[in-house]
Every structure is written in structure tokens, then in C-alpha cells.
Design a protein around this motif. Structure first.
Motif, PDB file in Angstrom:
ATOM      1  N   GLU A 147      84.254   8.100  -9.589  1.00  0.00           N
ATOM      2  CA  GLU A 147      85.485   8.859  -9.430  1.00  0.00           C
ATOM      3  C   GLU A 147      85.142  10.235  -8.871  1.00  0.00           C
ATOM      4  O   GLU A 147      84.173  10.867  -9.298  1.00  0.00           O
ATOM      5  CB  GLU A 147      86.203   9.004 -10.768  1.00  0.00           C
ATOM      6  N   VAL A 196      86.395  14.067  -8.355  1.00  0.00           N
ATOM      7  CA  VAL A 196      87.338  15.061  -8.870  1.00  0.00           C
ATOM      8  C   VAL A 196      87.001  16.428  -8.288  1.00  0.00           C
ATOM      9  O   VAL A 196      85.876  16.673  -7.832  1.00  0.00           O
ATOM     10  CB  VAL A 196      87.306  15.123 -10.412  1.00  0.00           C
ATOM     11  N   ALA A 198      91.820  14.393  -9.756  1.00  0.00           N
ATOM     12  CA  ALA A 198      91.351  13.330  -8.862  1.00  0.00           C
ATOM     13  C   ALA A 198      91.560  13.725  -7.404  1.00  0.00           C
ATOM     14  O   ALA A 198      92.591  14.304  -7.039  1.00  0.00           O
ATOM     15  CB  ALA A 198      92.089  12.033  -9.164  1.00  0.00           C
ATOM     16  N   GLU A 222      92.060  12.356  -3.743  1.00  0.00           N
ATOM     17  CA  GLU A 222      92.443  11.175  -2.967  1.00  0.00           C
ATOM     18  C   GLU A 222      91.999  11.328  -1.519  1.00  0.00           C
ATOM     19  O   GLU A 222      92.036  12.414  -0.947  1.00  0.00           O
ATOM     20  CB  GLU A 222      93.955  10.980  -3.012  1.00  0.00           C
ATOM     21  N   THR A 273      88.507   7.273  -1.279  1.00  0.00           N
ATOM     22  CA  THR A 273      88.947   7.250  -2.669  1.00  0.00           C
ATOM     23  C   THR A 273      90.437   6.941  -2.769  1.00  0.00           C
ATOM     24  O   THR A 273      91.226   7.289  -1.894  1.00  0.00           O
ATOM     25  CB  THR A 273      88.647   8.582  -3.354  1.00  0.00           C
ATOM     26  N   SER A 310      93.763   7.773  -7.496  1.00  0.00           N
ATOM     27  CA  SER A 310      93.154   8.215  -8.753  1.00  0.00           C
ATOM     28  C   SER A 310      91.717   8.704  -8.556  1.00  0.00           C
ATOM     29  O   SER A 310      90.988   8.921  -9.520  1.00  0.00           O
ATOM     30  CB  SER A 310      93.189   7.084  -9.790  1.00  0.00           C
ATOM     31  N   GLY A 311      91.300   8.844  -7.275  1.00  0.00           N
ATOM     32  CA  GLY A 311      89.978   9.377  -6.979  1.00  0.00           C
ATOM     33  C   GLY A 311      88.842   8.386  -7.103  1.00  0.00           C
ATOM     34  O   GLY A 311      87.679   8.759  -7.009  1.00  0.00           O
ATOM     35  N   LYS A 312      89.158   7.115  -7.265  1.00  0.00           N
ATOM     36  CA  LYS A 312      88.122   6.118  -7.527  1.00  0.00           C
ATOM     37  C   LYS A 312      87.609   5.485  -6.229  1.00  0.00           C
ATOM     38  O   LYS A 312      88.327   5.398  -5.236  1.00  0.00           O
ATOM     39  CB  LYS A 312      88.638   5.037  -8.467  1.00  0.00           C
ATOM     40  N   GLN A 320      84.664   2.112  -4.947  1.00  0.00           N
ATOM     41  CA  GLN A 320      83.929   0.944  -5.431  1.00  0.00           C
ATOM     42  C   GLN A 320      83.141   0.316  -4.290  1.00  0.00           C
ATOM     43  O   GLN A 320      83.631   0.199  -3.169  1.00  0.00           O
ATOM     44  CB  GLN A 320      84.898  -0.096  -6.014  1.00  0.00           C
TER      45      GLN A 320
END
Length: 260
Positions: A198, A200, A206, A208, A234, A237-239, A241
Motif C-alpha cells: 500500500e 500512502v 492512500a 491513488e 495503485t 485505496s493505494g494498494k 499487487q
């Protein structure tokens, strides 16, 4: 920059005969890179193998791109550093090669998950000897691919495609294959692990749209030649993968364009 448009034109032939309905793409030579810079324009050859582009004075690369899935044996042909200072004529002669069909085997994964993973992967063949001919092909949803290659020895590598996907793939695994004729081969998808996180800001909010790039820490000569990396952006939610082969990687994060 000059506003004068010149004609870069020519013919595509095989053994002296015209080749119709062949895709020809033109690139800015100084912007070209291995990571598939978009073509300035594309066109199809006419009934006499003819093509033409209206371009400004400059230096360009031309690429003839056969449609392998339609049964052709023609090899991709690149003509680099075509200098255009006046109307310029170019003859592009095609050659034929071996048809290589195959599939990527991944017994650890099944169903829709596997199809989504394949969506973001391409097969790259890089010649070892007698030439460094390079060709790539995106996998279909079943992991199948088709290439046309000259006879020789090749490194076959699975590489992430440019656009971000649900599973952003990265591996340095390669397989060596020697081709003397038409061949059917299978490639193994290495065991992958999920890697995510994530992003931030300094206030813990977060971020984006940040660009996240993952690169092997020790890519080796092959990895550098093929510029092996994977990138994504991202979520709200800033995630982010990735799906990666076990190993050591460098992570780089860049803010979204225009963000403060």
C-alpha cells in the motif's frame, strides 16, 4: 519542426513477388525501444505490395508485421534508420521461417484465475545463435501462442505485457530451445508468489494512481536485454499487487502525473 510532409513509400516482396495485405508500421527511430513504443501509423500493403506514409523529415524505423495466426510463414522484418529528407522509396524483402506453436503449462493454477494471469503475459524468443533475432507473442486465455522464427537456438522467456493487469507478472526464468523445423513446444510457468503493498503519503492517506515498477535486482544479461520488469498503478485505496517468481527485486514508486 518542419510542417512539410514527405512520402515514405515502397513495396513489400518475397522472392521478387508482391505481398498484399501485410501490416506495415512506422516508428520514430529516436523514440523506439524494446518496450513496444506505439507506432506513429500503420497501414496494409495493396495488391502490388505497395505502402505509403506521409511524414515530416526525420529518421524512422519500418516494421512489417505478419499475422502468424493466419498461417503465414513470413518473419517479422525491421528496417531501421530510414532517413527521410525528400520523398523516399524503400523495398522490404521478406523471408520465411519455422512455425512454432505451443502452450504455457501451469498445473498449479486453474480456471478464471489462470486466464486472467495469461492475459498479462507474452512469450519472447531471443536468438542465441546464429543470430539475435527477437520475436514476441501475447498468450491467449488458454496460454497458447504461435511464432515464426528462423532456424537456430533461442532463449524463450515469459514477460509481462506493457498494460497493467489484475495479475502483474514478473519472472526471470528462461528455457533454451533449438529449432530446425516447424515445432510444437511447451513452456513451464514458474511457481508464483503474491507480492503487494500500500502506498500512502506523509499523512497516512492512500495514494491513488501512483506508478509502481518492479525490476529484478540481478537481471543478468538476458534480463537487461529484454528489459524484464512489471508495472502497475495503485488503486483508490493505494494498494498494488504483483505475481512474481521467488527472488530479489527492486521496487520503484512514482507519483501520479500532476499530483502534488
Amino acid at each position: 519542426m518542419s510542417s512539410t510532409l514527405l512520402n515514405l513509400y515502397g513495396h513489400v516482396k518475397h522472392q521478387g513477388l508482391p505481398v498484399a495485405q501485410m501490416t506495415v508500421a512506422i516508428f520514430d527511430h529516436f523514440a523506439a525501444s524494446d518496450l513496444a513504443v506505439e507506432a506513429i501509423m500503420t497501414t496494409k500493403t495493396g495488391s502490388k505490395g505497395e505502402f505509403t506514409f506521409a511524414v515530416r523529415p526525420g529518421v524512422y524505423n519500418l516494421k512489417v508485421i505478419p499475422e502468424v495466426g493466419q498461417g503465414t510463414r513470413f518473419l517479422t522484418k525491421c528496417v531501421e534508420q530510414v532517413k527521410v529528407t525528400s520523398n523516399t522509396n524503400t523495398l522490404i524483402a521478406l523471408q520465411t521461417g519455422c512455425v512454432v506453436t505451443g502452450a504455457v503449462l501451469a498445473p498449479e493454477y486453474q480456471g478464471e484465475l489462470l486466464a486472467q494471469l495469461f492475459e498479462g503475459i507474452e512469450v519472447v524468443a531471443l536468438g542465441i545463435e546464429p543470430s539475435s533475432y527477437k520475436c514476441s507473442c501475447a498468450l491467449d486465455s488458454n496460454g497458447k501462442f504461435s511464432l515464426v522464427l528462423p532456424r537456430g537456438k533461442y532463449n524463450f522467456v515469459l514477460r509481462a505485457t506493457k498494460a497493467p493487469h489484475k495479475f502483474n507478472f514478473l519472472s526471470t526464468h528462461s528455457e533454451i530451445v533449438t529449432l530446425q523445423s516447424d515445432s510444437a513446444i511447451n513452456l513451464d510457468l514458474p511457481l508464483l508468489q503474491g507480492f503487494g503493498g500500500e502506498v500512502v503519503d506523509v499523512f497516512g492517506k492512500a495514494v491513488e494512481g501512483a506508478l509502481v515498477t518492479l525490476t529484478p535486482s540481478a537481471p543478468g544479461e538476458l534480463g537487461r536485454e529484454l528489459q524484464l520488469s512489471s508495472e502497475t498503478v495503485t488503486t483508490s485505496s493505494g494498494k498494488f499487487q504483483f505475481a512474481v517468481e521467488q527472488g530479489y527485486y527492486d521496487l520503484r514508486i512514482a507519483p501520479a502525473p500532476g499530483s502534488v
